[in-house]
Motif scaffolding. Structure first.
Motif, PDB file in Angstrom:
ATOM      1  N   GLY A  90       0.745  -1.703  -0.424  1.00 30.76           N
ATOM      2  CA  GLY A  90      -0.042   0.265   0.035  1.00 30.76           C
ATOM      3  C   GLY A  90       1.274   1.160  -0.602  1.00 30.76           C
ATOM      4  N   TYR A  91       1.983   1.663  -0.373  1.00 28.60           N
ATOM      5  CA  TYR A  91       2.533   2.472  -0.183  1.00 28.60           C
ATOM      6  C   TYR A  91       4.479   2.269  -0.555  1.00 28.60           C
ATOM      7  N   TYR A  92       5.304   3.276  -0.983  1.00 24.65           N
ATOM      8  CA  TYR A  92       6.271   2.693  -1.882  1.00 24.65           C
ATOM      9  C   TYR A  92       6.913   3.549   0.033  1.00 24.65           C
ATOM     10  N   GLU A  93       8.543   3.612   0.332  1.00 26.58           N
ATOM     11  CA  GLU A  93       9.360   3.429   1.240  1.00 26.58           C
ATOM     12  C   GLU A  93      10.641   4.190   0.582  1.00 26.58           C
ATOM     13  N   GLY A  94      10.978   5.241   0.922  1.00 21.48           N
ATOM     14  CA  GLY A  94      12.370   6.291   0.746  1.00 21.48           C
ATOM     15  C   GLY A  94      13.042   6.922   1.689  1.00 21.48           C
ATOM     16  N   GLU A  95      14.120   7.498   1.519  1.00 21.07           N
ATOM     17  CA  GLU A  95      14.875   8.108   3.073  1.00 21.07           C
ATOM     18  C   GLU A  95      13.684   8.841   2.794  1.00 21.07           C
ATOM     19  N   ASP A  96      13.811   9.965   2.610  1.00 19.28           N
ATOM     20  CA  ASP A  96      12.998  10.628   3.337  1.00 19.28           C
ATOM     21  C   ASP A  96      11.188  11.013   2.505  1.00 19.28           C
ATOM     22  N   TYR A  97      10.666   9.975   1.894  1.00 18.11           N
ATOM     23  CA  TYR A  97       9.241   9.786   1.745  1.00 18.11           C
ATOM     24  C   TYR A  97       8.810   8.598   1.440  1.00 18.11           C
ATOM     25  N   LEU A  98       7.673   8.739   2.357  1.00 20.07           N
ATOM     26  CA  LEU A  98       6.160   7.656   2.174  1.00 20.07           C
ATOM     27  C   LEU A  98       5.619   7.639   1.147  1.00 20.07           C
ATOM     28  N   ILE A  99       5.233   6.834   0.276  1.00 21.70           N
ATOM     29  CA  ILE A  99       4.276   7.240  -0.859  1.00 21.70           C
ATOM     30  C   ILE A  99       3.661   6.403  -0.511  1.00 21.70           C
ATOM     31  N   THR A 100       1.962   6.954  -0.545  1.00 22.69           N
ATOM     32  CA  THR A 100       0.697   6.227  -0.452  1.00 22.69           C
ATOM     33  C   THR A 100       0.050   6.899  -1.580  1.00 22.69           C
ATOM     34  N   TRP A 101      -1.316   6.422  -1.458  1.00 26.51           N
ATOM     35  CA  TRP A 101      -2.425   6.411  -2.530  1.00 26.51           C
ATOM     36  C   TRP A 101      -3.853   6.275  -1.971  1.00 26.51           C
ATOM     37  N   ALA A 102      -4.653   6.782  -2.212  1.00 17.16           N
ATOM     38  CA  ALA A 102      -6.390   6.794  -2.696  1.00 17.16           C
ATOM     39  C   ALA A 102      -6.699   5.790  -3.822  1.00 17.16           C
ATOM     40  N   PHE A 103      -7.386   5.425  -3.950  1.00 19.84           N
ATOM     41  CA  PHE A 103      -8.136   5.268  -4.779  1.00 19.84           C
ATOM     42  C   PHE A 103      -9.481   6.457  -5.741  1.00 19.84           C
ATOM     43  N   GLY A 104      -9.459   7.547  -5.154  1.00 19.66           N
ATOM     44  CA  GLY A 104     -10.409   8.454  -5.243  1.00 19.66           C
ATOM     45  C   GLY A 104     -10.675   8.592  -4.897  1.00 19.66           C
ATOM     46  N   HIS A 105     -11.864   8.949  -4.572  1.00 22.32           N
ATOM     47  CA  HIS A 105     -12.464   8.906  -2.862  1.00 22.32           C
ATOM     48  C   HIS A 105     -12.353   7.774  -2.088  1.00 22.32           C
ATOM     49  N   LEU A 106     -12.348   7.639  -1.372  1.00 23.16           N
ATOM     50  CA  LEU A 106     -12.303   6.197   0.273  1.00 23.16           C
ATOM     51  C   LEU A 106     -13.121   6.385   1.282  1.00 23.16           C
ATOM     52  N   LEU A 107     -14.022   7.732   1.023  1.00 17.10           N
ATOM     53  CA  LEU A 107     -14.730   8.220   2.069  1.00 17.10           C
ATOM     54  C   LEU A 107     -15.607   8.739   1.088  1.00 17.10           C
ATOM     55  N   GLN A 108     -17.509   8.663   1.524  1.00 18.46           N
ATOM     56  CA  GLN A 108     -18.155   9.178   1.247  1.00 18.46           C
ATOM     57  C   GLN A 108     -19.720   9.762   2.499  1.00 18.46           C
ATOM     58  N   LEU A 109     -20.288  10.860   1.877  1.00 17.85           N
ATOM     59  CA  LEU A 109     -21.283  10.809   2.996  1.00 17.85           C
ATOM     60  C   LEU A 109     -22.324  10.276   3.478  1.00 17.85           C
ATOM     61  N   TYR A 110     -22.640  10.163   4.648  1.00 13.92           N
ATOM     62  CA  TYR A 110     -23.661   9.440   5.099  1.00 13.92           C
ATOM     63  C   TYR A 110     -24.798   9.562   4.433  1.00 13.92           C
ATOM     64  N   ASP A 111     -25.868   8.526   3.968  1.00 12.81           N
ATOM     65  CA  ASP A 111     -27.090   8.161   3.489  1.00 12.81           C
ATOM     66  C   ASP A 111     -27.973   8.106   4.373  1.00 12.81           C
ATOM     67  N   ALA A 112     -28.852   8.819   4.212  1.00 12.93           N
ATOM     68  CA  ALA A 112     -29.973   9.223   5.020  1.00 12.93           C
ATOM     69  C   ALA A 112     -30.532   7.758   5.894  1.00 12.93           C
ATOM     70  N   LYS A 113     -30.045   6.503   6.153  1.00 11.02           N
ATOM     71  CA  LYS A 113     -30.768   5.862   6.782  1.00 11.02           C
ATOM     72  C   LYS A 113     -29.809   5.954   7.546  1.00 11.02           C
ATOM     73  N   ASP A 114     -28.721   6.575   7.329  1.00 10.30           N
ATOM     74  CA  ASP A 114     -27.251   6.189   8.495  1.00 10.30           C
ATOM     75  C   ASP A 114     -27.007   7.052  10.073  1.00 10.30           C
ATOM     76  N   TYR A 115     -28.138   8.279   9.610  1.00  2.00           N
ATOM     77  CA  TYR A 115     -28.886   8.989  10.629  1.00  2.00           C
ATOM     78  C   TYR A 115     -29.463   8.416  11.214  1.00  2.00           C
ATOM     79  N   ASP A 116     -31.230   8.139  10.310  1.00  2.00           N
ATOM     80  CA  ASP A 116     -31.913   7.497  10.975  1.00  2.00           C
ATOM     81  C   ASP A 116     -32.262   5.860  10.315  1.00  2.00           C
ATOM     82  N   GLU A 117     -32.504   4.925  11.049  1.00  2.00           N
ATOM     83  CA  GLU A 117     -32.417   4.037  11.067  1.00  2.00           C
ATOM     84  C   GLU A 117     -34.058   3.971  10.160  1.00  2.00           C
ATOM     85  N   SER A 118     -35.017   4.602  10.083  1.00  2.00           N
ATOM     86  CA  SER A 118     -36.540   5.249   9.798  1.00  2.00           C
ATOM     87  C   SER A 118     -36.541   5.143   8.438  1.00  2.00           C
ATOM     88  N   MET A 119     -35.307   5.995   8.190  1.00  2.00           N
ATOM     89  CA  MET A 119     -35.356   6.091   6.093  1.00  2.00           C
ATOM     90  C   MET A 119     -35.090   5.009   5.743  1.00  2.00           C
TER      91      MET A 119
END
Length: 745
Positions: free
Chosen positions: A28-57
């Protein structure tokens, strides 16, 4: 101490590692003397769905909307196949990023996501999710070549300076969530009862649909008409033949070649037969033709989709993104048609690399002028151009896009094309002027300097897309020279309706938010005039548009996936569902190009620090609440949405209101879409039909639905007489209910 660099994708992380000659790759990353280089895959996170806030949704019920959370929250993005669980790969990569940042030998973090609104949010989501306390810096690059990566690392900026860009990105996310979640849910429940199909409603989706709908309506309402032209062939003393078109001055004193009366022109043909003619005027003008501007994303998409079969704007973006990540071209999601003035030295280096070995290498010369380098015409990112890295192996699709970008770049540094435009005015002799008021005009052009067009010539060789130059060449004649009128004929021309939108023309309207330029009607593959292009650039730079370069292709794809539009060859047309949505949807602001343009302009102003995110979100919240109430209170029916017919029922016919099935029950014949408000019902004990001495039968309703009317003999009149008539079942627009009307046979 080390720094963690977070790239947007693994391919970009590798480019950064290559720039610093880092070979050690971990999980999941490259390692050098000065830098650790990693990455996302675009968005790794997303906004909650309505049902995540309220089960009845979990279940959509009209009374639960509008639903707007007090605080927007993020979660690990959902699995692509099963939305109920989180993406395992995303969770793993987030843990790797968190572990790297938390290492004791790490002093700070560098966000190396794309330098745009969306890229900024991809990095910032992660830092907000982790509540990160270590210093965060930003690298801002237009390309991922080793030279530019090293230069960017030496010019890092604190991530706090990107707050305006973050506000615009997060503001866009939250606004689209509010509008999309609420209006999609409410519209689906309201209009699509009985169907599993979701009605996708979005801030950018609906105005784009409206653009296509409006063009479809123009075509539908176009009234065909015909006009006539008088054409004649003339022969010189050298036996060279050229054609002329007859023109007369109209009431406003303008030259006109279109005539409504065919007989008038036919009489002229007889009048001018075998008459001598004379060149009364010869105009020769030298003109210059500049190379078309460098590509922005929309222009590149329009160029490729109109030139090659099977290409969509979405495909062009994906291929361009691949070339960008492979370091062969600069950042593709740009709206600019020029380069920043600071890039002159780098551009010369690229040009000197690319021109080597070309057949026209000797004609290429670096030039420093405003058509290429102009800060006032650059918004965030410069135009798309090649980098100094020459591709070693490209897929056929990559070759198409790369060649387009490279050739457009090379054209800028070749001579200006020059041509000579000639206009001949020929007058028939020995015909009274009152009988022949006009003259024949012939136009032609001769290329004097090929200039940048040499690129097109070599590009066309060996390809089916290459077209020969079909400019009209006129013979060498002098003013006052006599010529012979060889023959004449009347040509009939039918005025054509506007053309359906293609991806090219749709992208242009989205880019300029409906501002119409002459170039919109140009033939596919033709470039806009200089004046139109400059107007268009000013419009783009204002930020007043529908969507962004990064999202327009996705919007077109979503419209197809939602079955609101379909492709018909290269054309895009509305489906019945798309038409119904535009005509019925009550939140009309969402269909208004001006309104959507103002929203996009506001996001652009937030990005520039001229407007506050919270004010923008308050506007969106108020709009969402009003739109939800408008949909809830709507009494109309959305045709084009299909309701399943109950298993025990056989359809009698098709509902003329919404296109669903009409079925028979114990008391009536009615539309299955009644839950969504369709009022089409014919009662079996209908008093009007009974008064006429008839009964409502299945056969009668079948004929009515099939033909729009049903014929009866022996109907009882009020005076006791019998008569024959057609009965029609017509909707009263004021009440929404249906009444019977008669048409006597």
């Amino acid at each position: 101490m080390k720094k963690v660099i977070i790239a947007e994708k693994p391919s970009v992380a590798k480019n950064i590692a290559d720039a610093f000659d880092i070979k050690t790759k971990r999980d999941g990353y490259y390692e050098g003397e000065d830098y650790l280089i990693t990455w996302a895959f675009g968005h790794l996170l997303q906004l909650y769905d309505a049902k995540d806030y309220d089960e009845s949704m979990k279940s959509w019920r009209l009374e639960k909307f509008p639903f707007i959370p007090e605080e927007f929250k993020y979660k690990v993005k959902s699995d692509g196949k099963n939305k109920a669980i989180e993406d395992v790969g995303a969770r793993k990569q987030l843990n790797i990023i968190k572990d790297l940042i938390d290492r004791e030998d790490v002093e700070s973090v560098i966000s190396a996501t794309d330098f745009d609104r969306e890229g900024q949010v991809i990095g910032d989501e992660i830092f907000l999710y982790f509540n990160e306390k270590k210093p965060i810096y930003r690298i801002l690059l237009n390309e991922w070549t080793p030279e530019e990566v090293k230069k960017g690392i030496s010019q890092l900026r604190p991530n706090e300076e990107m707050k305006s860009l973050q506000d615009a990105g997060i503001g866009r996310q939250w606004a689209d969530w509010m509008i999309g979640i609420n209006l999609t849910s409410v519209a689906t429940v309201k209009y699509n009862s009985g169907s599993k199909k979701i009605l996708n409603i979005g801030r950018v989706l609906l105005p784009t649909l409206k653009i296509i709908y409006d063009r479809d309506k123009e075509i539908e309402q176009f009234e065909a008409s015909t006009y006539y032209k008088l054409l004649a062939n003339f022969k010189t003393s050298q036996d060279e033949v050229f054609e002329g078109t007859y023109y007369e001055k109209d009431e406003e004193g303008k030259d006109n070649e279109k005539f409504d009366n065919k007989a008038t022109l036919e009489s002229m043909v007889e009048l001018i037969k075998n008459k001598p003619a004379q060149i009364v005027e010869k105009q020769v003008e030298k003109k210059k033709e500049y190379a078309p501007f460098l590509f922005n994303l929309s222009n590149l998409q329009g160029y490729i989709t109109s030139k090659y079969k099977g290409w969509t704007s979405d495909k062009v973006l994906k291929v361009a993104q691949s070339l960008y990540e492979k370091k062969y071209i600069t950042y593709p999601r740009t709206g600019s048609l020029a380069l920043e003035e600071s890039l002159k030295g780098r551009t010369k280096k690229v040009l000197d690399t690319l021109k080597i070995g070309l057949p026209y290498e000797g004609q290429i010369c670096f030039a420093d002028h405003k058509r290429i380098f102009d800060n006032s015409k650059v918004e965030s990112h410069s135009a798309i151009v090649p980098t100094y890295i020459i591709p070693k192996s490209l897929t056929p699709d990559e070759q198409v896009v790369y060649n387009a970008v490279k050739n457009r770049f090379l054209m800028q540094f070749l001579p200006i094309a020059e041509f000579e435009e000639t206009k001949l005015i020929t007058k028939i002799i020995d015909v009274p002027e009152e009988s022949l008021k006009g003259v024949f005009i012939s136009k032609g052009k001769v290329q004097l300097v090929e200039g940048w067009r040499i690129v097109e010539k070599f590009e066309a060789k060996g390809t089916k897309e290459g077209k020969e130059n079909k400019d009209t060449l006129l013979p060498q004649v002098t003013q006052d020279e006599l010529v012979e009128m060889k023959n004449a004929n009347v040509a009939e021309v039918t005025r054509k309706p506007p053309k359906a939108h293609t991806e090219k023309t749709l992208l242009r309207v989205m880019e300029t938010c409906g501002k119409s330029f002459k170039g919109d009607e140009k033939e596919e593959g033709k470039e806009e005039s200089e004046e139109d292009t400059l107007k268009m650039m000013a419009s783009i730079l204002s930020g007043f548009s529908i969507g962004t370069p990064a999202t327009r292709a996705e919007t077109i794809k979503k419209l197809k996936d939602a079955e609101y539009i379909r492709a018909k060859g290269k054309s895009l047309v509305c489906t019945d569902l798309g038409k119904a949505l535009v005509e019925t949807f009550p939140a009309k602001q969402l269909l208004d190009l001006e309104y959507t343009g103002r929203l996009e302009k506001t996001l652009s102003d937030i990005e520039k620090g001229k407007f506050q995110k919270d004010e923008f979100l308050s506007m969106i919240k108020a709009f969402t609440e009003e739109a939800v109430e408008a949909i809830k209170n709507d009494t109309r029916v959305l045709s084009g949405t299909k309701v399943e017919v109950p298993k025990n029922m056989e359809p009698v016919g098709v509902c003329p209101v919404c296109g669903n099935a009409v079925v028979e029950n114990e008391k009536a014949f009615g539309c299955v879409n009644w839950k969504s408000g369709c009022k089409y019902t014919i009662w079996k004990n209908d008093k009007y039909i009974t008064m006429l001495g008839k009964n409502v039968t299945r056969q009668m309703v079948e004929l009515l639905l099939k033909n729009g009317k049903v014929g009866f003999r022996n109907l009882k009149g009020r005076n006791g007489n019998t008569y024959a008539a057609y009965l029609k079942y017509v909707k009263n627009d004021q009440t929404g209910y249906f009444n019977w009307e008669q048409e006597f046979i």
